[in-house]
Design an enzyme around this catalytic site. Structure first.
Site, PDB file in Angstrom:
ATOM      1  N   ARG A 107       0.831  -1.214   0.000  1.00 35.72           N
ATOM      2  CA  ARG A 107       0.000   0.000   0.000  1.00 35.72           C
ATOM      3  C   ARG A 107       0.860   1.258   0.000  1.00 35.72           C
ATOM      4  O   ARG A 107       0.322   2.372  -0.018  1.00 35.72           O
ATOM      5  CB  ARG A 107      -0.901   0.010   1.238  1.00 35.72           C
ATOM      6  CG  ARG A 107      -2.292  -0.511   0.983  1.00 35.72           C
ATOM      7  CD  ARG A 107      -2.298  -1.954   0.628  1.00 35.72           C
ATOM      8  NE  ARG A 107      -3.612  -2.401   0.208  1.00 35.72           N
ATOM      9  CZ  ARG A 107      -3.969  -3.665   0.181  1.00 35.72           C
ATOM     10  NH1 ARG A 107      -3.119  -4.615   0.534  1.00 35.72           N
ATOM     11  NH2 ARG A 107      -5.166  -4.006  -0.243  1.00 35.72           N
ATOM     12  N   SER A 108       2.173   1.122   0.058  1.00 37.13           N
ATOM     13  CA  SER A 108       3.020   2.307   0.124  1.00 37.13           C
ATOM     14  C   SER A 108       2.809   3.253  -1.059  1.00 37.13           C
ATOM     15  O   SER A 108       2.771   4.474  -0.868  1.00 37.13           O
ATOM     16  CB  SER A 108       4.494   1.899   0.225  1.00 37.13           C
ATOM     17  OG  SER A 108       4.705   1.234   1.446  1.00 37.13           O
ATOM     18  N   LYS A 139      14.322  -7.185   3.803  1.00 33.69           N
ATOM     19  CA  LYS A 139      14.674  -6.238   4.876  1.00 33.69           C
ATOM     20  C   LYS A 139      16.030  -6.538   5.526  1.00 33.69           C
ATOM     21  O   LYS A 139      16.739  -5.625   5.934  1.00 33.69           O
ATOM     22  CB  LYS A 139      13.579  -6.228   5.940  1.00 33.69           C
ATOM     23  CG  LYS A 139      12.281  -5.588   5.467  1.00 33.69           C
ATOM     24  CD  LYS A 139      11.289  -5.490   6.625  1.00 33.69           C
ATOM     25  CE  LYS A 139       9.935  -5.008   6.159  1.00 33.69           C
ATOM     26  NZ  LYS A 139       8.976  -4.880   7.274  1.00 33.69           N
ATOM     27  N   ASP A 143       9.395   0.990  11.243  1.00 35.54           N
ATOM     28  CA  ASP A 143       8.336   0.282  11.972  1.00 35.54           C
ATOM     29  C   ASP A 143       8.364   0.681  13.453  1.00 35.54           C
ATOM     30  O   ASP A 143       7.327   0.701  14.117  1.00 35.54           O
ATOM     31  CB  ASP A 143       8.500  -1.242  11.856  1.00 35.54           C
ATOM     32  CG  ASP A 143       8.041  -1.759  10.502  1.00 35.54           C
ATOM     33  OD1 ASP A 143       7.293  -1.038   9.809  1.00 35.54           O
ATOM     34  OD2 ASP A 143       8.440  -2.875  10.126  1.00 35.54           O
ATOM     35  N   GLY A 157       9.030 -12.326  15.348  1.00 31.19           N
ATOM     36  CA  GLY A 157       9.624 -12.077  14.037  1.00 31.19           C
ATOM     37  C   GLY A 157      10.141 -10.648  13.926  1.00 31.19           C
ATOM     38  O   GLY A 157      10.368  -9.973  14.941  1.00 31.19           O
ATOM     39  N   GLY A 158      10.313 -10.182  12.698  1.00 27.68           N
ATOM     40  CA  GLY A 158      10.877  -8.857  12.456  1.00 27.68           C
ATOM     41  C   GLY A 158      10.024  -7.750  13.060  1.00 27.68           C
ATOM     42  O   GLY A 158      10.557  -6.795  13.642  1.00 27.68           O
ATOM     43  N   TYR A 215      -3.251  -5.471   9.536  1.00 34.56           N
ATOM     44  CA  TYR A 215      -4.132  -4.414   9.027  1.00 34.56           C
ATOM     45  C   TYR A 215      -5.068  -4.864   7.904  1.00 34.56           C
ATOM     46  O   TYR A 215      -5.758  -4.034   7.317  1.00 34.56           O
ATOM     47  CB  TYR A 215      -3.323  -3.183   8.607  1.00 34.56           C
ATOM     48  CG  TYR A 215      -2.263  -3.431   7.575  1.00 34.56           C
ATOM     49  CD1 TYR A 215      -0.966  -3.735   7.955  1.00 34.56           C
ATOM     50  CD2 TYR A 215      -2.547  -3.363   6.223  1.00 34.56           C
ATOM     51  CE1 TYR A 215       0.018  -3.969   7.027  1.00 34.56           C
ATOM     52  CE2 TYR A 215      -1.571  -3.581   5.280  1.00 34.56           C
ATOM     53  CZ  TYR A 215      -0.293  -3.883   5.681  1.00 34.56           C
ATOM     54  OH  TYR A 215       0.683  -4.116   4.754  1.00 34.56           O
ATOM     55  N   GLY A 221      -3.379  -1.796  13.015  1.00 38.02           N
ATOM     56  CA  GLY A 221      -2.195  -1.910  12.166  1.00 38.02           C
ATOM     57  C   GLY A 221      -2.161  -0.889  11.049  1.00 38.02           C
ATOM     58  O   GLY A 221      -1.071  -0.490  10.606  1.00 38.02           O
TER      59      GLY A 221
HETATM   60  P1  NAP Z   1       7.369 -12.961  10.624  1.00 39.44           P
HETATM   61  O1  NAP Z   1       8.770 -12.512  10.817  1.00 39.44           O
HETATM   62  O2  NAP Z   1       7.054 -13.977   9.589  1.00 39.44           O
HETATM   63  O3  NAP Z   1       6.812 -13.477  12.045  1.00 39.44           O
HETATM   64  C1  NAP Z   1       5.563 -14.067  12.124  1.00 39.44           C
HETATM   65  C2  NAP Z   1       5.228 -14.362  13.582  1.00 39.44           C
HETATM   66  O4  NAP Z   1       3.907 -14.934  13.613  1.00 39.44           O
HETATM   67  C3  NAP Z   1       6.159 -15.359  14.238  1.00 39.44           C
HETATM   68  O5  NAP Z   1       6.354 -15.000  15.590  1.00 39.44           O
HETATM   69  C4  NAP Z   1       5.355 -16.667  14.120  1.00 39.44           C
HETATM   70  O6  NAP Z   1       5.675 -17.616  15.116  1.00 39.44           O
HETATM   71  C5  NAP Z   1       3.959 -16.166  14.333  1.00 39.44           C
HETATM   72  N1  NAP Z   1       2.969 -17.106  13.810  1.00 39.44           N
HETATM   73  C6  NAP Z   1       2.687 -17.381  12.513  1.00 39.44           C
HETATM   74  N2  NAP Z   1       1.725 -18.318  12.420  1.00 39.44           N
HETATM   75  C7  NAP Z   1       1.401 -18.660  13.695  1.00 39.44           C
HETATM   76  C8  NAP Z   1       0.473 -19.576  14.254  1.00 39.44           C
HETATM   77  N3  NAP Z   1      -0.314 -20.349  13.477  1.00 39.44           N
HETATM   78  N4  NAP Z   1       0.376 -19.649  15.607  1.00 39.44           N
HETATM   79  C9  NAP Z   1       1.152 -18.885  16.389  1.00 39.44           C
HETATM   80  N5  NAP Z   1       2.059 -17.988  15.910  1.00 39.44           N
HETATM   81  C10 NAP Z   1       2.180 -17.878  14.578  1.00 39.44           C
HETATM   82  O7  NAP Z   1       6.420 -11.707  10.282  1.00 39.44           O
HETATM   83  P2  NAP Z   1       6.650 -10.167  10.658  1.00 39.44           P
HETATM   84  O8  NAP Z   1       7.359  -9.492   9.540  1.00 39.44           O
HETATM   85  O9  NAP Z   1       7.229 -10.089  12.019  1.00 39.44           O
HETATM   86  O10 NAP Z   1       5.136  -9.624  10.630  1.00 39.44           O
HETATM   87  C11 NAP Z   1       4.199 -10.012  11.610  1.00 39.44           C
HETATM   88  C12 NAP Z   1       2.878  -9.285  11.374  1.00 39.44           C
HETATM   89  O11 NAP Z   1       3.065  -7.874  11.547  1.00 39.44           O
HETATM   90  C13 NAP Z   1       2.308  -9.459   9.976  1.00 39.44           C
HETATM   91  O12 NAP Z   1       0.914  -9.583  10.097  1.00 39.44           O
HETATM   92  C14 NAP Z   1       2.655  -8.157   9.272  1.00 39.44           C
HETATM   93  O13 NAP Z   1       1.754  -7.826   8.243  1.00 39.44           O
HETATM   94  C15 NAP Z   1       2.514  -7.194  10.420  1.00 39.44           C
HETATM   95  N6  NAP Z   1       3.264  -5.941  10.243  1.00 39.44           N
HETATM   96  C16 NAP Z   1       2.529  -4.793  10.216  1.00 39.44           C
HETATM   97  C17 NAP Z   1       3.174  -3.582  10.084  1.00 39.44           C
HETATM   98  C18 NAP Z   1       2.351  -2.329  10.081  1.00 39.44           C
HETATM   99  O14 NAP Z   1       2.865  -1.278   9.693  1.00 39.44           O
HETATM  100  N7  NAP Z   1       1.085  -2.399  10.489  1.00 39.44           N
HETATM  101  C19 NAP Z   1       4.577  -3.532   9.963  1.00 39.44           C
HETATM  102  C20 NAP Z   1       5.283  -4.730   9.995  1.00 39.44           C
HETATM  103  C21 NAP Z   1       4.618  -5.930  10.147  1.00 39.44           C
HETATM  104  P3  NAP Z   1       6.905 -18.659  14.894  1.00 39.44           P
HETATM  105  O15 NAP Z   1       8.139 -17.916  15.294  1.00 39.44           O
HETATM  106  O16 NAP Z   1       6.576 -19.780  15.774  1.00 39.44           O
HETATM  107  O17 NAP Z   1       6.902 -19.020  13.420  1.00 39.44           O
END
Ligand code: NAP
Length: 281
Positions: free
Chosen positions: A16-17, A66, A100, A128-129, A217, A238
């Site tokens: 969406r950027s 990233k 972020d 995660g990140g 979001y 979000g």
């Molecule tokens: P990521 O690095 O892939 O991390 C995903 C996380 O979700 C991990 O901790 C993972 O656990 C957990 N997870 C996934 N499936 C799961 C399940 N079935 N049960 C329990 N835990 C589960 O992703 P990320 O980059 O950190 O992003 C995470 C979320 O933040 C995403 O929804 C992304 O869209 C959102 N986000 C939003 C913004 C914003 O501006 N609003 C910015 C950045 C990110 P494991 O470690 O066990 O795999």
């Protein structure tokens, strides 16, 4: 010359950027451009090496680039601490940061003023990140204890090693039990996102002054945010974080610090609403 920036991802169609930056370019009357660049991982380093030659003054970087962006630029302290960069710009050299962190904090500041007063225990779901950016931000605001609840325990433990003893790893099945002492609950997992499993958590266990933040979001109002509001808890969604994290890049590339306005939010809500009604197959 028209200044141009882009978002680099693989895939990148969902980003969406471009919508956000096009809105600001128009609003501030800036003759700039912001494009999508679909770049596969094996071509990312070469693409970044030729960023200026391609006419770009900087870029956003999204999944899966990233970490590579961090390694291929001069990161600031926060990008280095988080271990990921999402915003790049030229300043003699190619510099990077992680917006972020400020997106998360600014969204809470705007939507839940004083949320960080007496920030005793925060609970962060995910490791995660995005969780790393949240934890870095919370430490900066003086959080006393950050309970990191993650499905894969070793990843939460890694965050304790990275950020220190204020981070307390907890098992996924402890997520409801740790809420009783929390003044902030953050969902930094993908749970609750369209197409992903639901997030099962009982916000009824949170104290009445607690604030809830969801990083997901799509949909804009996640079941977690809806449950928090139904309990009269303050909630930050979000989309707000997404909008606030875009501010710094725009300022760096185009020289004007833009505002996150209700109009801009409505534009994104409409776009995300349309996406939710017509999910990709
Ligand atoms: P990521 O690095 O892939 O991390 C995903 C996380 O979700 C991990 O901790 C993972 O656990 C957990 N997870 C996934 N499936 C799961 C399940 N079935 N049960 C329990 N835990 C589960 O992703 P990320 O980059 O950190 O992003 C995470 C979320 O933040 C995403 O929804 C992304 O869209 C959102 N986000 C939003 C913004 C914003 O501006 N609003 C910015 C950045 C990110 P494991 O470690 O066990 O795999």
């Amino acid at each position: 010359m028209t200044r141009a920036a882009c978002v680099i991802g693989w895939p990148v169609a969902h980003s969406r950027s471009p919508l956000i930056h096009a809105y600001w370019l128009k609003r501030y009357g800036i003759a700039g451009d912001y494009r999508r660049e679909a770049v596969p991982p094996e071509e990312f380093a070469a693409f970044l090496g030729a960023l200026a030659a391609r006419g770009y003054v900087g870029a956003n970087v999204t999944v899966p680039h990233k970490e590579a962006a961090l390694a291929l630029s001069e990161p600031d302290d926060r990008a280095r601490a988080v271990g990921a960069a999402n915003t790049l710009w030229f300043d003699g050299v190619l510099r990077s940061t992680n917006t972020d962190v400020e997106g998360f904090l600014a969204n809470l500041d705007a939507g839940a003023p004083d949320w960080d007063r007496d920030l005793g225990q925060a609970v962060v779901l995910g490791a995660g990140g995005a969780a790393r950016a949240v934890i870095y931000g919370l430490i900066g605001r003086g959080a006393g204890r950050i309970v990191v609840v993650n499905r894969t325990p070793s990843r939460a433990e890694t965050l304790r090693q990275r950020f220190g003893a204020r981070v307390r790893p907890a098992r996924w099945d402890e997520r409801n039990a740790v809420l009783a002492d929390a003044v902030l609950l953050v969902n930094a997992t993908t749970l609750g996102m369209q197409g992903e499993p639901a997030l099962s958590i009982d916000v009824g266990r949170l104290p009445s002054r607690a604030v809830v933040a969801d990083l997901v979001y799509v949909p804009v109002e996640t079941p977690l945010v809806a449950a928090a509001k139904a309990r009269d808890l303050r909630a930050a969604d979000g989309l707000g974080m997404l909008l606030h994290q875009a501010v710094r890049g725009f300022a760096l590339w185009f020289g004007t610090t833009p505002e996150v306005t209700p109009d801009l939010r409505a534009l994104l809500e409409a776009d995300l609403g349309a996406a939710a009604r017509n999910p990709p197959r």
